[in-house]
Design a protein around this motif. Structure first.
Motif, PDB file in Angstrom:
ATOM      1  N   ARG A  11     -60.957  -8.110  17.069  1.00  0.00           N
ATOM      2  CA  ARG A  11     -61.821  -8.168  18.250  1.00  0.00           C
ATOM      3  C   ARG A  11     -61.327  -7.099  19.212  1.00  0.00           C
ATOM      4  O   ARG A  11     -60.120  -6.926  19.378  1.00  0.00           O
ATOM      5  CB  ARG A  11     -61.771  -9.527  18.919  1.00  0.00           C
ATOM      6  CG  ARG A  11     -62.392 -10.619  18.104  1.00  0.00           C
ATOM      7  CD  ARG A  11     -62.283 -11.949  18.846  1.00  0.00           C
ATOM      8  NE  ARG A  11     -62.696 -13.027  17.990  1.00  0.00           N
ATOM      9  CZ  ARG A  11     -63.881 -13.615  18.062  1.00  0.00           C
ATOM     10  NH1 ARG A  11     -64.753 -13.224  18.962  1.00  0.00           N
ATOM     11  NH2 ARG A  11     -64.194 -14.590  17.243  1.00  0.00           N
ATOM     12  N   GLU A  12     -62.275  -6.427  19.841  1.00  0.00           N
ATOM     13  CA  GLU A  12     -61.905  -5.348  20.745  1.00  0.00           C
ATOM     14  C   GLU A  12     -62.923  -5.260  21.869  1.00  0.00           C
ATOM     15  O   GLU A  12     -64.111  -5.426  21.650  1.00  0.00           O
ATOM     16  CB  GLU A  12     -61.873  -4.033  19.970  1.00  0.00           C
ATOM     17  CG  GLU A  12     -61.361  -2.869  20.740  1.00  0.00           C
ATOM     18  CD  GLU A  12     -61.226  -1.624  19.880  1.00  0.00           C
ATOM     19  OE1 GLU A  12     -61.108  -0.542  20.463  1.00  0.00           O
ATOM     20  OE2 GLU A  12     -61.250  -1.733  18.647  1.00  0.00           O
ATOM     21  N   TYR A  47     -75.011  -0.918   8.015  1.00  0.00           N
ATOM     22  CA  TYR A  47     -75.379   0.484   7.880  1.00  0.00           C
ATOM     23  C   TYR A  47     -74.922   0.984   6.510  1.00  0.00           C
ATOM     24  O   TYR A  47     -73.786   0.743   6.105  1.00  0.00           O
ATOM     25  CB  TYR A  47     -74.721   1.332   8.974  1.00  0.00           C
ATOM     26  CG  TYR A  47     -75.145   0.948  10.364  1.00  0.00           C
ATOM     27  CD1 TYR A  47     -76.290   1.496  10.924  1.00  0.00           C
ATOM     28  CD2 TYR A  47     -74.428   0.036  11.114  1.00  0.00           C
ATOM     29  CE1 TYR A  47     -76.701   1.146  12.198  1.00  0.00           C
ATOM     30  CE2 TYR A  47     -74.832  -0.317  12.385  1.00  0.00           C
ATOM     31  CZ  TYR A  47     -75.960   0.250  12.915  1.00  0.00           C
ATOM     32  OH  TYR A  47     -76.364  -0.103  14.173  1.00  0.00           O
ATOM     33  N   ASN A  49     -73.508   3.602   4.027  1.00  0.00           N
ATOM     34  CA  ASN A  49     -72.576   4.717   4.150  1.00  0.00           C
ATOM     35  C   ASN A  49     -73.037   5.846   3.223  1.00  0.00           C
ATOM     36  O   ASN A  49     -72.559   5.994   2.114  1.00  0.00           O
ATOM     37  CB  ASN A  49     -71.164   4.255   3.798  1.00  0.00           C
ATOM     38  CG  ASN A  49     -70.130   5.301   4.090  1.00  0.00           C
ATOM     39  OD1 ASN A  49     -70.442   6.395   4.518  1.00  0.00           O
ATOM     40  ND2 ASN A  49     -68.871   4.954   3.845  1.00  0.00           N
ATOM     41  N   ASN A  55     -64.336   3.678   6.584  1.00  0.00           N
ATOM     42  CA  ASN A  55     -64.766   2.735   7.625  1.00  0.00           C
ATOM     43  C   ASN A  55     -64.186   3.055   8.994  1.00  0.00           C
ATOM     44  O   ASN A  55     -64.828   2.809  10.010  1.00  0.00           O
ATOM     45  CB  ASN A  55     -64.400   1.307   7.226  1.00  0.00           C
ATOM     46  CG  ASN A  55     -65.244   0.816   6.074  1.00  0.00           C
ATOM     47  OD1 ASN A  55     -66.315   1.345   5.818  1.00  0.00           O
ATOM     48  ND2 ASN A  55     -64.756  -0.177   5.361  1.00  0.00           N
ATOM     49  N   SER A  56     -62.989   3.595   9.064  1.00  0.00           N
ATOM     50  CA  SER A  56     -62.389   3.885  10.371  1.00  0.00           C
ATOM     51  C   SER A  56     -63.129   5.015  11.082  1.00  0.00           C
ATOM     52  O   SER A  56     -63.260   4.998  12.305  1.00  0.00           O
ATOM     53  CB  SER A  56     -60.907   4.214  10.233  1.00  0.00           C
ATOM     54  OG  SER A  56     -60.732   5.394   9.476  1.00  0.00           O
ATOM     55  N   ILE A  58     -66.396   5.687  10.747  1.00  0.00           N
ATOM     56  CA  ILE A  58     -67.656   5.083  11.196  1.00  0.00           C
ATOM     57  C   ILE A  58     -67.409   4.187  12.404  1.00  0.00           C
ATOM     58  O   ILE A  58     -68.129   4.251  13.399  1.00  0.00           O
ATOM     59  CB  ILE A  58     -68.313   4.293  10.050  1.00  0.00           C
ATOM     60  CG1 ILE A  58     -68.714   5.251   8.931  1.00  0.00           C
ATOM     61  CG2 ILE A  58     -69.510   3.507  10.542  1.00  0.00           C
ATOM     62  CD1 ILE A  58     -69.132   4.565   7.652  1.00  0.00           C
ATOM     63  N   SER A  59     -66.372   3.369  12.344  1.00  0.00           N
ATOM     64  CA  SER A  59     -66.054   2.452  13.436  1.00  0.00           C
ATOM     65  C   SER A  59     -65.742   3.212  14.718  1.00  0.00           C
ATOM     66  O   SER A  59     -66.244   2.860  15.795  1.00  0.00           O
ATOM     67  CB  SER A  59     -64.867   1.580  13.037  1.00  0.00           C
ATOM     68  OG  SER A  59     -64.489   0.743  14.084  1.00  0.00           O
ATOM     69  N   SER A  60     -64.941   4.255  14.643  1.00  0.00           N
ATOM     70  CA  SER A  60     -64.607   5.006  15.854  1.00  0.00           C
ATOM     71  C   SER A  60     -65.833   5.718  16.418  1.00  0.00           C
ATOM     72  O   SER A  60     -65.981   5.832  17.628  1.00  0.00           O
ATOM     73  CB  SER A  60     -63.474   5.997  15.590  1.00  0.00           C
ATOM     74  OG  SER A  60     -63.867   6.966  14.646  1.00  0.00           O
ATOM     75  N   LEU A  62     -68.986   4.568  16.248  1.00  0.00           N
ATOM     76  CA  LEU A  62     -69.780   3.528  16.912  1.00  0.00           C
ATOM     77  C   LEU A  62     -69.153   3.126  18.252  1.00  0.00           C
ATOM     78  O   LEU A  62     -69.852   2.925  19.246  1.00  0.00           O
ATOM     79  CB  LEU A  62     -69.933   2.309  16.007  1.00  0.00           C
ATOM     80  CG  LEU A  62     -70.849   2.486  14.802  1.00  0.00           C
ATOM     81  CD1 LEU A  62     -70.739   1.282  13.865  1.00  0.00           C
ATOM     82  CD2 LEU A  62     -72.280   2.682  15.242  1.00  0.00           C
ATOM     83  N   LYS A  63     -67.829   3.021  18.298  1.00  0.00           N
ATOM     84  CA  LYS A  63     -67.137   2.669  19.543  1.00  0.00           C
ATOM     85  C   LYS A  63     -67.334   3.747  20.601  1.00  0.00           C
ATOM     86  O   LYS A  63     -67.589   3.445  21.767  1.00  0.00           O
ATOM     87  CB  LYS A  63     -65.646   2.471  19.282  1.00  0.00           C
ATOM     88  CG  LYS A  63     -65.321   1.235  18.492  1.00  0.00           C
ATOM     89  CD  LYS A  63     -63.849   1.185  18.183  1.00  0.00           C
ATOM     90  CE  LYS A  63     -63.518   0.072  17.229  1.00  0.00           C
ATOM     91  NZ  LYS A  63     -62.087   0.064  16.868  1.00  0.00           N
TER      92      LYS A  63
END
Length: 89
Positions: A11-12, A47, A49, A55-56, A58-60, A62-63
């Protein structure tokens, strides 16, 4: 029908990319906002790929995108601290 059970691995809290101006750090909710029942709609977006990124990456991305968007919509970038006030990050 096949169902998927998501697993929360972290969680972030994402903060706006630029700080909220001091004059707008506290927002008083209207009486209508206070009387309206809050609702939570659990939605998960998937989404594909297509580019083969891990994944990191893509995650960064989106953040970063969410952080930049919250700068323009500061009322969505805070927490309700009592029943009538939102404090922004």
């Amino acid at each position: 029908m096949e169902t998927m059970k998501p697993e929360i691995i972290a969680r972030e809290t994402i903060k706006p990319s630029s700080p909220t101006p001091h004059s707008k750090r506290i927002y008083k909710l209207s009486l209508l906002d206070q009387l309206t029942a809050g609702s939570y709609v659990p939605i998960i977006f998937f989404y594909q790929n297509k580019e083969g990124n891990n994944n990191s990456v893509i995650s960064s991305g989106l953040k970063k995108s969410l952080s930049e968007t919250l700068t323009h919509y500061y009322p969505l970038a805070g927490r309700i601290i009592d029943g009538a006030t939102i404090e922004y990050f």
